[in-house]
Design an enzyme around this catalytic site. Structure first.
Site, PDB file in Angstrom:
ATOM      1  CE  LYS A  12      -3.910  -1.439   2.915  1.00 17.94           C
ATOM      2  NZ  LYS A  12      -4.603  -1.114   4.170  1.00 17.94           N
ATOM      3  CG  ASP A  68      -9.847  -1.429   6.547  1.00 15.07           C
ATOM      4  OD1 ASP A  68      -8.837  -1.835   7.153  1.00 15.07           O
ATOM      5  OD2 ASP A  68     -10.859  -2.139   6.368  1.00 15.07           O
ATOM      6  CE1 TYR A 155      -6.870 -13.267  -0.460  1.00  9.09           C
ATOM      7  CE2 TYR A 155      -6.624 -11.014   0.352  1.00  9.09           C
ATOM      8  CZ  TYR A 155      -6.890 -12.344   0.582  1.00  9.09           C
ATOM      9  OH  TYR A 155      -7.174 -12.774   1.858  1.00  9.09           O
ATOM     10  CE  LYS A 176      -3.104  -2.995  -7.185  1.00  6.02           C
ATOM     11  NZ  LYS A 176      -2.502  -3.564  -5.982  1.00  6.02           N
TER      12      LYS A 176
HETATM   13  P1  ITT Z   1      -2.587  -1.604   7.254  1.00  7.10           P
HETATM   14  O1  ITT Z   1      -3.828  -1.844   8.107  1.00  7.10           O
HETATM   15  O2  ITT Z   1      -1.350  -1.429   8.078  1.00  7.10           O
HETATM   16  O3  ITT Z   1      -2.799  -0.551   6.230  1.00  7.10           O
HETATM   17  P2  ITT Z   1      -3.271  -4.234   6.205  1.00  7.10           P
HETATM   18  O4  ITT Z   1      -2.678  -5.094   5.122  1.00  7.10           O
HETATM   19  O5  ITT Z   1      -3.566  -4.919   7.528  1.00  7.10           O
HETATM   20  O6  ITT Z   1      -2.305  -2.971   6.417  1.00  7.10           O
HETATM   21  P3  ITT Z   1      -6.089  -3.942   5.667  1.00  7.10           P
HETATM   22  O7  ITT Z   1      -6.543  -4.329   7.023  1.00  7.10           O
HETATM   23  O8  ITT Z   1      -6.772  -2.793   4.974  1.00  7.10           O
HETATM   24  O9  ITT Z   1      -4.556  -3.545   5.643  1.00  7.10           O
HETATM   25  O10 ITT Z   1      -6.174  -5.246   4.754  1.00  7.10           O
HETATM   26  C1  ITT Z   1      -6.080  -5.116   3.379  1.00  7.10           C
HETATM   27  C2  ITT Z   1      -5.821  -6.487   2.761  1.00  7.10           C
HETATM   28  O11 ITT Z   1      -6.640  -6.610   1.592  1.00  7.10           O
HETATM   29  C3  ITT Z   1      -4.383  -6.564   2.284  1.00  7.10           C
HETATM   30  O12 ITT Z   1      -3.528  -7.083   3.291  1.00  7.10           O
HETATM   31  C4  ITT Z   1      -4.515  -7.477   1.081  1.00  7.10           C
HETATM   32  O13 ITT Z   1      -4.562  -8.823   1.478  1.00  7.10           O
HETATM   33  C5  ITT Z   1      -5.892  -7.086   0.521  1.00  7.10           C
HETATM   34  N1  ITT Z   1      -5.736  -5.995  -0.466  1.00  7.10           N
HETATM   35  C6  ITT Z   1      -6.133  -4.698  -0.342  1.00  7.10           C
HETATM   36  N2  ITT Z   1      -5.787  -3.986  -1.425  1.00  7.10           N
HETATM   37  C7  ITT Z   1      -5.174  -4.837  -2.253  1.00  7.10           C
HETATM   38  C8  ITT Z   1      -4.574  -4.700  -3.516  1.00  7.10           C
HETATM   39  O14 ITT Z   1      -4.485  -3.525  -4.135  1.00  7.10           O
HETATM   40  N3  ITT Z   1      -4.048  -5.790  -4.095  1.00  7.10           N
HETATM   41  C9  ITT Z   1      -4.103  -6.989  -3.475  1.00  7.10           C
HETATM   42  N4  ITT Z   1      -4.614  -7.209  -2.271  1.00  7.10           N
HETATM   43  C10 ITT Z   1      -5.151  -6.142  -1.653  1.00  7.10           C
END
Ligand code: ITT
Length: 211
Positions: A12, A68, A155, A176
């Site tokens: 991210k 999120d 993913y 992307k």
């Molecule tokens: P932060 O809370 O520290 O930001 P996190 O990975 O725990 O990190 P989230 O709770 O928002 O963040 O979970 C998001 C998950 O969704 C992420 O870990 C991926 O598995 C998936 N995800 C979100 N955006 C994505 C993307 O652009 N490409 C692939 N998977 C994604």
């Protein structure tokens, strides 16, 4: 304007940096301030984005931005949803999450594999901000039967995009970052920040103080 980005997810962080490249903001990752992960107890992306933004801003005193996001698969009634990061359990790797997802979808009709990435970005000006700004983006695709590609994170290797005939992990980051759920939410954020009417102490935290 200096702002903390309340994320510890390197994928991210890279995307934020690239998408907000020309935005007049100094974005500091939360690791610069040793900000711990808050418990993501929300039932929605919006609630969790706010929890993360408020916790970071309270900790370091800067305005904060949080993302999120997650994947909602139609044949799994929207799972993994807000549990996307830890679908295969606490501390699960991307590979383990993907393996669990593919396992759950095994044998299902192809119509069940349609899926959408969602992203909610929350911006708070301070930890008790009761008027946060929220931005939303989504990206529709399908879950492939096997992973392919090495770009991106999470993913992406199983998120198949019919319009590109490849997975998100096979798209270069430039593509992307122009079309994803995060790109769409951040596009609105950029537009909002361009017009935002911030108090002068938010725009310039040293306002009124000797330098
Ligand atoms: P932060 O809370 O520290 O930001 P996190 O990975 O725990 O990190 P989230 O709770 O928002 O963040 O979970 C998001 C998950 O969704 C992420 O870990 C991926 O598995 C998936 N995800 C979100 N955006 C994505 C993307 O652009 N490409 C692939 N998977 C994604």
């Amino acid at each position: 304007m200096e702002i903390v980005l309340a994320s510890g997810n390197l994928g991210k962080l890279r995307e934020f940096e690239s998408i907000l490249d020309s935005c007049p903001l100094v974005i500091r990752p939360k690791s610069d301030f040793g900000i711990p992960d808050p418990e993501e107890t929300g039932r929605t992306f919006r609630e969790n984005a706010l929890i993360k933004a408020r916790a970071a801003s309270r900790h370091c005193g800067l305005p904060a931005l949080a993302d999120d996001s997650g994947l909602a698969v139609d044949g799994l009634d929207g799972a993994p949803g807000v549990h996307s990061a830890r679908y295969a359990g606490p501390g699960a790797s991307d590979r383990q999450n993907i393996a669990k997802l593919l396992g759950r979808l095994e044998g299902m009709q192809s119509g069940m594999r349609s899926a959408t990435f969602h992203c909610v970005i929350a911006m708070v000006q301070h930890g008790e901000d009761d008027c946060p700004a929220l931005f939303f983006g989504s990206w529709a695709g399908r879950i492939a039967t096997t992973p392919s590609g090495s770009h991106g994170f999470g993913y992406d290797p199983v998120f198949y995009l019919p319009e590109f005939d490849c997975t998100a992990a096979e798209l270069g980051p430039e593509v992307k970052n122009a079309v994803s759920h995060r790109a769409r939410a951040l596009e609105q954020f950029r537009e909002w920040i361009r017009k935002a009417d911030f108090p002068s102490d938010i725009l310039n935290p040293n306002n009124g103080e000797e330098s």
